[in-house]
Design a protein around this motif. Structure first.
Motif, PDB file in Angstrom:
ATOM      1  N   GLU B 116      19.074  32.361  39.209  1.00  0.00           N
ATOM      2  CA  GLU B 116      18.406  31.265  39.392  1.00  0.00           C
ATOM      3  C   GLU B 116      17.046  31.134  39.697  1.00  0.00           C
ATOM      4  OE1 GLU B 116      20.565  29.468  42.608  1.00  0.00           O
ATOM      5  OE2 GLU B 116      22.080  28.372  41.314  1.00  0.00           O
ATOM      6  N   HIS B 117      16.418  32.163  40.186  1.00  0.00           N
ATOM      7  CA  HIS B 117      14.929  32.171  40.439  1.00  0.00           C
ATOM      8  C   HIS B 117      14.238  32.939  39.295  1.00  0.00           C
ATOM      9  CE1 HIS B 117      16.689  31.479  44.438  1.00  0.00           C
ATOM     10  NE2 HIS B 117      15.683  30.430  44.522  1.00  0.00           N
ATOM     11  N   LEU B 118      14.962  33.319  38.254  1.00  0.00           N
ATOM     12  CA  LEU B 118      14.212  34.138  37.351  1.00  0.00           C
ATOM     13  C   LEU B 118      14.367  33.137  36.089  1.00  0.00           C
ATOM     14  CD1 LEU B 118      15.029  36.471  38.904  1.00  0.00           C
ATOM     15  CD2 LEU B 118      15.667  37.681  36.757  1.00  0.00           C
ATOM     16  N   VAL B 155      12.414  27.984  34.768  1.00  0.00           N
ATOM     17  CA  VAL B 155      13.493  28.783  35.855  1.00  0.00           C
ATOM     18  C   VAL B 155      14.675  28.608  35.798  1.00  0.00           C
ATOM     19  CG1 VAL B 155      13.821  28.852  38.249  1.00  0.00           C
ATOM     20  CG2 VAL B 155      11.444  28.756  37.449  1.00  0.00           C
ATOM     21  N   GLY B 157      17.606  28.236  37.311  1.00  0.00           N
ATOM     22  CA  GLY B 157      18.297  27.566  38.169  1.00  0.00           C
ATOM     23  C   GLY B 157      18.060  26.122  37.990  1.00  0.00           C
ATOM     24  N   TYR B 158      16.873  25.468  37.221  1.00  0.00           N
ATOM     25  CA  TYR B 158      17.182  24.089  37.152  1.00  0.00           C
ATOM     26  C   TYR B 158      17.298  23.627  35.587  1.00  0.00           C
ATOM     27  CZ  TYR B 158      14.241  24.095  41.517  1.00  0.00           C
ATOM     28  OH  TYR B 158      13.899  24.214  42.713  1.00  0.00           O
ATOM     29  N   LEU B 159      18.085  24.786  34.845  1.00  0.00           N
ATOM     30  CA  LEU B 159      18.482  24.338  33.495  1.00  0.00           C
ATOM     31  C   LEU B 159      20.037  23.417  33.700  1.00  0.00           C
ATOM     32  CD1 LEU B 159      18.225  27.492  31.450  1.00  0.00           C
ATOM     33  CD2 LEU B 159      16.469  25.608  31.957  1.00  0.00           C
TER      34      LEU B 159
END
Ligand SMILES: Nc1ncnc2c1ncn2[C@@H]1O[C@H](COP(=O)(O)OP(=O)(O)OP(=O)(O)O)[C@@H](O)[C@H]1O
Ligand SMILES: [Mg+2]
Lengths: 290, 281
Positions: B116-118, B155, B157-159
């Protein structure tokens, strides 16, 4: 004005070293979820390893640093292998206890070999001072800033660009998914401990040079707690902001108010932050989607 | 290849020709926490170059099957206590998870599990961990999923869910697998997206010859793209056959009713299951 500048440089130098020390702490916490209470002792052991190589064994500077890095890496890997790996899955309090035990063990080993008196070590960083706007700035503090900046940049590049750095962050995010990518979680854990020990070594060498090679290094290392609470337990940029803030705060308090208060003030900040923002200023937000 | 008609037996492994099978599970038994028996002698075969669908209701042990194949069980206190897993002619039952990826299998876990943070690009690089050089493969994946190329610096996680699923598949491809395993790739996606994802799966198989083992709740959709289907229930294969036949066979549609009779258990739980299953088919 000159006092201000002076305190600022001292504070930034302390802060830069704190950032390095905290970086190791954050690495371990991020990758392995272990709160390492022995981080201060890693600094201590690092400083004495370097002292051993440089003064006792009389190795040239570069070799002494390399020696320190090799030993620090080894210590990091061994600690992970022998102490933390058997603890995988145990409850967090037991693991914290184990790292406290480790800290006492490391401090005792250093005491056993070198006693409690400060060791004299020739200056490694250039000495002398420069005049800036009427303030006498010691050159070694500027070097500390420079070295810390280089090391922190190198670590950042490692995490952003390199295969292993990205793999480490992947493990920090999602261990199982990382395993499905063929990433060996054990190896990453070992790497996190080794890198933490190396960053602590560098912090320890710098501390030993600007202050003294003695047990106080461990006490200084304890300041990583206010730093990481301020910056966020899992934030690499947070270590820099947190480190510099605590470093400056300490020096300014000591210079303008009272040196005694200066030793307490970081912990006052720690308590305040815990009350206001428990995840630190830069703590990673949990991404939640609906 | 197997031409076995739809049957109620679990003789799957025996029916596939050994030479043509990329992955074979022989009577695999899996126990969690030393007491919870989840797979009870499961056998199945995934022929090289084919798409195999593994279907079953909640808790049947589908995800556990993929975990047994990919070596994730130890991380969940699970263990293969009996039987064997053979991949590409090699017994991998006790092989380390990371080593299995190097042997050429990739798993897309249930729930996508992107880092998520990548960023999207970093996720893909992480997927190529076992590869020496990943530069070219990045371009191949971006070409295959043009959407990912457009958001390589976002990022993960936001997809959206669909984008994350594409990323999860793209990331799995970065390891250059011979066998791609997908655990409920349609989970939580809108119908149109489900269709898109299955389109990608089919293309991976036809254009690149990738062998696929896919788990699905959406049985109809899965049997449309698959060559062969298995249905499992309570840790065993209870039904298998070529996808085309399974699709048409009324037994498959009535499958869950049939099982109720076989077991002779008509508890409230079974009735509840029946309702859920009906939706499922
Ligand atoms: N780590 C675990 N420890 C103990 N039991 C588990 C574990 N993982 C799964 N189980 C149990 O094993 C059974 C099968 O689980 P599994 O996740 O394989 O089912 P599934 O077919 O994938 O279901 P779903 O369609 O809901 O994903 C369930 O009863 C579950 O409770
Ligand atoms: Mg599942």
């Amino acid at each position: 004005m000159s006092t201000f500048l002076n305190l600022m440089v001292y504070g930034l130098a302390d802060g830069a070293i704190l950032a390095l020390a905290a970086l190791g702490f954050v690495l371990i916490y991020k990758a392995t979820s272990v709160i390492n209470f022995a981080q201060g002792e890693f600094l201590l052991v690092g400083a004495y390893m370097f002292y051993t190589a440089f003064v006792v064994l009389q190795l040239p500077l570069v070799l002494a640093v390399v020696f320190g890095v090799v030993i620090a890496t080894l210590i990091g890997v061994l600690v992970e292998r022998l102490i933390l790996r058997p603890m995988v899955g145990e409850n967090p309090i037991s693991i914290i206890m184990v790292t406290i035990g480790l800290s006492i063990f490391l401090r005792s080993v250093v005491q056993m070999f070198y006693g409690t008196r400060p060791q004299s070590q020739p200056a490694v960083l250039p000495t002398g001072s420069v005049n800036v706007l009427g303030a006498t700035i010691p050159v070694n503090r500027l070097w500390v800033l420079l070295i810390a900046a280089v090391v922190l940049t190198a670590f950042t590049v490692f995490f952003r660009r390199s295969r292993h750095g990205i793999a480490m962050r992947a493990v920090a995010d999602d261990q199982q998914a990382a395993m499905t990518m063929g990433i060996s979680v054990r190896r990453i854990f070992a790497m996190a401990w080794a890198l933490a020990a190396v960053s602590a070594l560098i912090a320890g060498i710098l501390l030993g040079d600007i202050y003294a090679v003695d047990q106080n290094i461990a006490a200084f290392g304890l300041l990583v707690f206010p730093v990481v609470i301020l910056g966020g337990l899992d934030s690499v940029p947070g270590t820099i902001v947190g480190g510099l803030t605590i470093g400056l705060l300490k020096q300014f308090t000591s210079g303008y108010l009272d040196p005694g208060l200066a030793t307490v003030i970081p912990y006052v900040v720690l308590v305040l932050i815990l009350l206001v923002r428990p995840y630190g200023i830069f703590g990673e937000t949990r991404i939640e989607r609906v | 290849m197997s031409t076995t008609p739809v049957t109620g037996t679990s003789g799957a492994a025996a029916t596939a020709a050994p030479g043509g099978s990329l992955l074979t599970l022989n009577n695999v038994e899996v126990i969690y926490d030393d007491v919870i028996l989840v797979l009870r002698g499961l056998s199945l075969a995934v022929p090289e170059g084919k798409i195999v669908a593994l279907l079953g209701s909640n808790g049947a042990g589908k995800s556990t099957t993929l975990k047994a194949v990919s070596g994730l069980l130890p991380s969940e206190h699970g263990e293969v206590t009996d039987g064997s897993v053979v991949f590409d002619g090699q017994d991998i039952t006790r092989m380390d998870a990371a080593e299995r990826v190097k042997q050429g299998m990739s798993l897309c876990m249930e729930g996508r599990h992107v880092f998520e943070h990548l960023s999207v690009a970093e996720n893909l690089v992480a997927g190529a961990y076992t590869q020496k050089d990943s530069g070219e493969d990045l371009d191949v994946v971006y070409e295959f999923f043009p959407k990912l190329a457009d958001m390589r610096n976002r990022v993960a996680g936001y997809l959206s869910g669909g984008e994350q699923q594409m990323l999860a598949i793209g990331r799995a491809l970065m390891a250059k697998p011979k066998l791609l395993m997908l655990d409920e790739p349609s989970l939580g996606l809108a119908p149109l997206l489900v269709q898109e994802i299955f389109g990608y799966i089919k293309r991976l198989n036809t254009e690149r010859g990738l062998t696929v083992l896919v788990i699905e709740q959406n049985a109809r959709r899965a049997l449309e793209v698959a060559d062969h289907g298995y249905i499992m229930e309570q840790g065993r294969i209870v039904l298998e056959g070529p996808a085309a036949e399974m699709r048409e066979n009324p037994d498959v549609k009535e499958f869950y009713l049939g099982l109720g009779e076989e077991g002779g258990r008509k508890s409230y739980r079974d009735v509840k299951h029946y309702k859920r299953r009906k939706r499922w088919l």
